[in-house]
Design a protein around this motif. Structure first.
Motif, PDB file in Angstrom:
ATOM      1  N   ASP A   1       0.743  -1.050   0.014  1.00 53.14           N
ATOM      2  CA  ASP A   1      -0.183  -0.056  -0.145  1.00 53.14           C
ATOM      3  C   ASP A   1       0.860   1.258  -0.094  1.00 53.14           C
ATOM      4  O   ASP A   1       1.611   1.447   1.070  1.00 53.14           O
ATOM      5  CB  ASP A   1      -0.933  -0.045   1.183  1.00 53.14           C
ATOM      6  CG  ASP A   1      -1.470   1.417   1.506  1.00 53.14           C
ATOM      7  OD1 ASP A   1      -1.988   1.875   0.756  1.00 53.14           O
ATOM      8  OD2 ASP A   1      -1.591   1.661   2.541  1.00 53.14           O
ATOM      9  N   PHE A   2       0.712   2.027  -0.945  1.00 53.82           N
ATOM     10  CA  PHE A   2       1.537   3.266  -1.127  1.00 53.82           C
ATOM     11  C   PHE A   2       0.484   4.433  -1.209  1.00 53.82           C
ATOM     12  O   PHE A   2       0.805   5.570  -1.465  1.00 53.82           O
ATOM     13  CB  PHE A   2       2.491   3.114  -2.438  1.00 53.82           C
ATOM     14  CG  PHE A   2       3.322   2.120  -2.414  1.00 53.82           C
ATOM     15  CD1 PHE A   2       4.067   1.954  -1.323  1.00 53.82           C
ATOM     16  CD2 PHE A   2       3.595   1.504  -3.722  1.00 53.82           C
ATOM     17  CE1 PHE A   2       5.058   0.895  -1.340  1.00 53.82           C
ATOM     18  CE2 PHE A   2       4.369   0.435  -3.560  1.00 53.82           C
ATOM     19  CZ  PHE A   2       5.382   0.072  -2.359  1.00 53.82           C
ATOM     20  N   VAL A   3      -0.825   4.367  -0.714  1.00 53.59           N
ATOM     21  CA  VAL A   3      -1.658   5.232  -0.903  1.00 53.59           C
ATOM     22  C   VAL A   3      -2.513   5.844   0.324  1.00 53.59           C
ATOM     23  O   VAL A   3      -2.218   6.781   0.987  1.00 53.59           O
ATOM     24  CB  VAL A   3      -2.468   5.186  -1.876  1.00 53.59           C
ATOM     25  CG1 VAL A   3      -3.716   6.152  -1.955  1.00 53.59           C
ATOM     26  CG2 VAL A   3      -2.172   4.815  -3.163  1.00 53.59           C
ATOM     27  N   ASP A   4      -3.016   4.534   0.990  1.00 57.47           N
ATOM     28  CA  ASP A   4      -4.024   5.074   2.235  1.00 57.47           C
ATOM     29  C   ASP A   4      -4.188   3.721   3.019  1.00 57.47           C
ATOM     30  O   ASP A   4      -5.269   2.953   2.370  1.00 57.47           O
ATOM     31  CB  ASP A   4      -5.199   5.856   1.664  1.00 57.47           C
ATOM     32  CG  ASP A   4      -6.214   6.206   2.897  1.00 57.47           C
ATOM     33  OD1 ASP A   4      -5.898   5.792   4.135  1.00 57.47           O
ATOM     34  OD2 ASP A   4      -7.242   6.770   2.479  1.00 57.47           O
ATOM     35  N   THR A   5      -3.642   3.803   4.075  1.00 55.17           N
ATOM     36  CA  THR A   5      -3.671   2.303   4.958  1.00 55.17           C
ATOM     37  C   THR A   5      -5.198   1.994   5.148  1.00 55.17           C
ATOM     38  O   THR A   5      -5.868   0.981   4.865  1.00 55.17           O
ATOM     39  CB  THR A   5      -2.759   2.127   5.938  1.00 55.17           C
ATOM     40  OG1 THR A   5      -1.597   2.508   5.667  1.00 55.17           O
ATOM     41  CG2 THR A   5      -2.829   0.865   6.703  1.00 55.17           C
TER      42      THR A   5
END
Length: 345
Positions: A231-235
């Motif tokens: 995940d590189f956006v929003d956990t």
């Protein structure tokens, strides 16, 4: 606004946290050129790159206060070693280097910077300065999340499926390449626009899915579950989807942090592992393996020079100015950038 100090080097920094379009969101000033000691390198910076961490720190590190001395941001650079501390063993004056630096120290938005040699690598020979500056932070983050946190390997994991949320961003772009070309994973990457879908395919993604309907999109691609999720956006924003899509005994790792508790109990019945990745852990805590970042950057440089990996630079600005830093942050804050933005000094 120019703040006058001893005229040794030019830098760009912040004195308070302001919206990017505010007149003094960045200020240009003069500061003493630092001198190295111990294991420090004094690096003459030739190019820098910007990352989401830059604007997040700009927005939050000086709220409701005005700093006496401007804070220099920036955690990606390429340049030349100008001087070395008395304990340096890995580099010498004149070496061309690249690095992501240390979040607890003055950043790279300046003409010179002190950096511990153990978190610096030799610049890829096949890249110019701006191309090289676009690599370190994203490469270190992607490498650590795959090989240090999840601990994937071609021997045991070749052919397994990884879902990469945020595939077109800086970290996602490198993670796709490492997962596909080094480990041999089947890569599913998220992208919602034609240009981002084309980009992640170019990086090596086997499947492209729309993050706006993640579970159904992954199922349509032919996967009930995936072995790994990055995940590189929003956990928390994707937590339910990730918990549903992850394979029993799989592994989820994230770089994004969370303002709210993460509901790890959703992973219990599947015995799923979860890891955080923070690229600055080694340098911030001076861990016993801090020099691993030196080795990672040298490995990445070799992979770039032999054609296995490619840089992700997409836009270059010229000049260390407040206006160029504003422009770079403005673009990143839009959330629509592809690859990396760099500035040639």
């Amino acid at each position: 606004m120019i703040i006058k100090h001893r005229q040794d080097m030019k830098a760009v920094g912040i004195k308070t946290s302001l919206p990017i379009d505010a007149a003094d969101s960045f200020i240009e000033f003069e500061a003493p050129k630092p001198q190295p000691s111990g294991r420090e390198l004094l690096i003459k910076i030739h190019a820098i790159a910007v990352n989401p961490v830059d604007f997040k720190i700009r927005q939050n590190s000086a709220k409701d206060t005005v700093l006496d001395t401007p804070k220099i941001l920036g955690w990606d650079a390429a340049g030349v070693v100008e001087a070395v501390g008395d304990q340096v063993t890995l580099f010498k004056t004149g070496d061309k280097v690249y690095y992501a630096g240390d979040i607890t120290k003055a950043g790279s938005n300046a003409e010179y910077q002190l950096v511990d040699e153990r978190i610096v690598g030799r610049k890829p020979e096949t890249l110019n300065d701006v191309e090289a500056a676009s690599v370190p932070l994203t490469a270190l983050t992607a490498w650590e999340i795959l090989f240090d946190r999840i601990r994937v390997s071609p021997v045991k994991d070749k052919g397994k499926a990884v879902l990469i949320i945020g595939g077109a961003g800086g970290v996602g772009s490198i993670a796709i390449q490492l997962a596909k070309k080094i480990v041999g994973l089947t890569v599913i990457a998220t992208a919602s626009r034609p240009e981002t879908a084309d980009w992640v395919k170019t990086m090596g993604a086997d499947h492209v899915v729309n993050h706006k309907d993640l579970v159904n999109e992954v199922h349509k691609a032919g996967f009930t579950h995936v072995d790994f999720i990055l995940d590189f956006v929003d956990t928390n924003g994707y937590w339910d989807a990730m918990a549903e899509l992850i394979k029993p005994q799989g592994h989820i790792a994230s770089i994004t942090g969370s303002g709210q508790p993460v509901l790890l109990n959703k992973l219990k019945n599947k015995s799923v592992s979860f890891s955080w990745e923070f690229m600055f852990t080694r340098s911030s805590w001076h861990t016993e393996d801090i020099a691993e970042q030196h080795h990672i950057l040298n490995n990445v440089a070799a992979l770039i020079d032999n054609g296995t990996l490619q840089h992700t630079l997409q836009q270059t600005l010229t000049g260390l100015t407040a206006e160029n830093l504003k422009q770079a942050h403005r673009l990143l804050e839009s959330g629509k950038t592809i690859g990396k933005i760099a500035i040639r000094l």
